[in-house]
Enzyme design. Structure first.
Site, mmCIF file in Angstrom:
data_model
loop_
_atom_site.group_PDB
_atom_site.id
_atom_site.type_symbol
_atom_site.label_atom_id
_atom_site.label_comp_id
_atom_site.label_asym_id
_atom_site.label_seq_id
_atom_site.Cartn_x
_atom_site.Cartn_y
_atom_site.Cartn_z
ATOM 1 N N ASP A 45 0.861 -1.187 0.000
ATOM 2 C CA ASP A 45 0.000 0.000 0.000
ATOM 3 C C ASP A 45 0.894 1.233 0.000
ATOM 4 O OD1 ASP A 45 -1.342 2.144 2.168
ATOM 5 O OD2 ASP A 45 -2.655 1.438 0.557
ATOM 6 N N GLU A 173 7.294 19.961 -19.654
ATOM 7 C CA GLU A 173 6.156 19.306 -20.330
ATOM 8 C C GLU A 173 5.174 20.355 -20.788
ATOM 9 O OE1 GLU A 173 2.853 19.146 -19.260
ATOM 10 O OE2 GLU A 173 2.098 17.610 -20.633
#
Ligand code: DTR
Ligand code: ZN
Ligand code: ZN
Ligand code: CA
Length: 441
Positions: A45, A173
């Protein structure tokens, strides 16, 4: 009638017929034992608190640097330095790749996890830059922080998969995928061919979230879909069009890509609000490319689910293929949970280095843990998607586990490519997981 009642009836009838029924039989037959929890569910997790702590750090960096983390601004390089320090401390081999765009120096941060087959590289990445108008916490602190925490989880686990793991945080980006394109274009062809897949995470914590999966590569897509099916969350295919984030740089040179997305300025429909909750008629992220894209612009549930999905994909897709000395046996030992009476799940197995077609007597060995194997339907999927049925469901077969070898005439299929084992539990009660499977050519 659910399975358990049916089973209880069958058991009582059997005992009565056999005259074995006695006062000793408890008033109610104990429910089938809970499925054995997978010895080690493949992926850990990912702690949401850790991911949010990284977002708080990125927010502080933006606040201390003019309110943003944009290419060419001090806040971006500060973001790179911050992540690099954590990755170096965790044992990664980091590289900062410089490039120039719009007259300013840009930086890609690459982190290699030592070990694994250098000829089979699984990559995961996110762009670390924001727009100039704000701190860029959802776009794309969310992807950057989730990928960072997954990398740190690899280190905590001292994970040693068959494939080599490489993580990346891209610059510029927002100027048009500049950093990731620079990385790919400057990667020698021999190095590109070693990348078995690139997973992209750009906006995965949108405040009014959708759960979108890229559909560029079927195996990567299915891996993410399986995860969300396992937690009962429906997904949709990401349809904002190719070329909208850094995965396009890799797809353009033929590298398999995939990823997750929770939405940007498009509006959530009423059908989507029915499916996912949230507000219909409102953008998935009202602060997209705005100054309000701060730490308050995050949906924790979406961030948590996507972070765990990233870890699931890394653990599953890096299992790679172990080709022992004989060179004819390929195995994937990653655990894949099979949801009770739910969607089918798959386990991929990349076969490389062979010539021609598969044999007419391909051996498919499976090891599936389950407490009522009659629930299970099992198929082998060839690289082109052709399905070969290995086992049908058989309600009355209450025995545990499926440990068997099936012979398949796969002579019509190319040997190389990604084969998949598909398993579906078609009856309520009892669950299990794929423990391992292998192909012997
Ligand atoms: N271009 C991204 C946001 C974005 C828009 N559509 C998609 C689809 C898939 C991933 C990301 C995106 C940005 O602004 O960074
Ligand atoms: Zn953006
Ligand atoms: Zn983005
Ligand atoms: Ca079941």
């Amino acid at each position: 009638m659910t399975h358990s009642v049916h089973r209880r009836a069958a058991v009582v009838t059997a005992l009565a017929l056999a005259g074995l029924l006695s006062a000793a039989v408890p008033a109610a037959i104990a429910a089938p034992s809970a499925a054995p929890s997978p010895a080690a569910l493949a992926a850990p997790d990912i702690p949401l608190a850790n991911v949010k702590a990284h977002l708080a750090d990125l927010q502080s960096i933006a606040t201390a640097n003019g309110g943003n983390r944009a290419h060419g601004r001090t806040g971006y390089k500060a973001s790179v330095d911050h992540l690099k320090a954590k990755l170096d401390a965790a044992g990664f081999t980091t590289t900062v790749q410089q490039f120039t765009s719009s007259g300013a120096t840009g930086y890609n941060l690459i982190a290699d996890w030592p070990g694994g087959d250098a000829n089979q590289v699984l990559m995961a990445g996110a762009h670390l830059d924001s727009v100039t108008s704000g701190p860029g916490i959802n776009d794309n602190g969310s992807g950057s922080a989730a990928v960072l925490e997954t990398a740190l989880a690899v280190s905590r686990a001292q994970f040693a998969p068959a494939k080599h793991l490489r993580f990346a945080w891209w610059g510029a980006e927002e100027l048009g995928l500049v950093g990731s394109r620079y990385y790919v274009n400057n990667l020698p062809a021999a190095e590109r061919s070693k990348i078995t897949g690139y997973l992209n995470f750009d906006m995965i914590g949108s405040p009014n979230p959708g759960y979108f999966v890229y559909d560029d590569d079927p195996v990567i897509e299915q891996t993410f879909k399986d995860y969300f099916a396992g937690i009962g969350v429906p997904t949709e295919i990401e349809t904002e069009g190719d070329g909208r984030s850094d995965h396009a740089s890799f797809k353009n040179v033929g590298i398999p890509v995939g990823g997750l997305f929770t939405g940007a300025s498009r509006t959530k429909s009423s059908a989507q609000a029915q499916k996912w909750g949230g507000t219909s008629g409102q953008a998935f992220d009202r602060c997209y490319h705005s100054s309000c894209d701060s730490t308050s612009n995050i949906n924790d549930t979406a961030l948590d689910r996507n972070s765990d999905a990233i870890a699931h994909a890394i653990w599953t897709l890096s299992a790679g293929t172990t080709v022992p000395p004989g060179g004819d046996v390929y195995e994937n030992a990653a655990d894949v949970a099979v949801p009770d009476n739910g969607a089918a799940v798959t386990s991929p197995l990349a076969v490389t280095g062979r010539t021609g077609n598969a044999p007419s007597a391909l051996q498919v060995s499976v090891d599936i843990k389950h407490t009522w194997r009659g629930d299970l339907v099992i198929d082998l999927l060839a690289p082109d998607g052709t399905a070969y049925r290995l086992k049908n469901s058989s309600g009355s077969d209450s025995a545990d586990n499926v440990v068997a070898t099936y012979t398949v005439n796969a002579s019509a299929e190319a040997a190389n490519g990604t084969w998949q084992l598909r398993v579906q539990d078609v009856a309520a009660q009892d669950t299990g997981y794929i423990n391992s499977w292998k192909l012997t050519f």
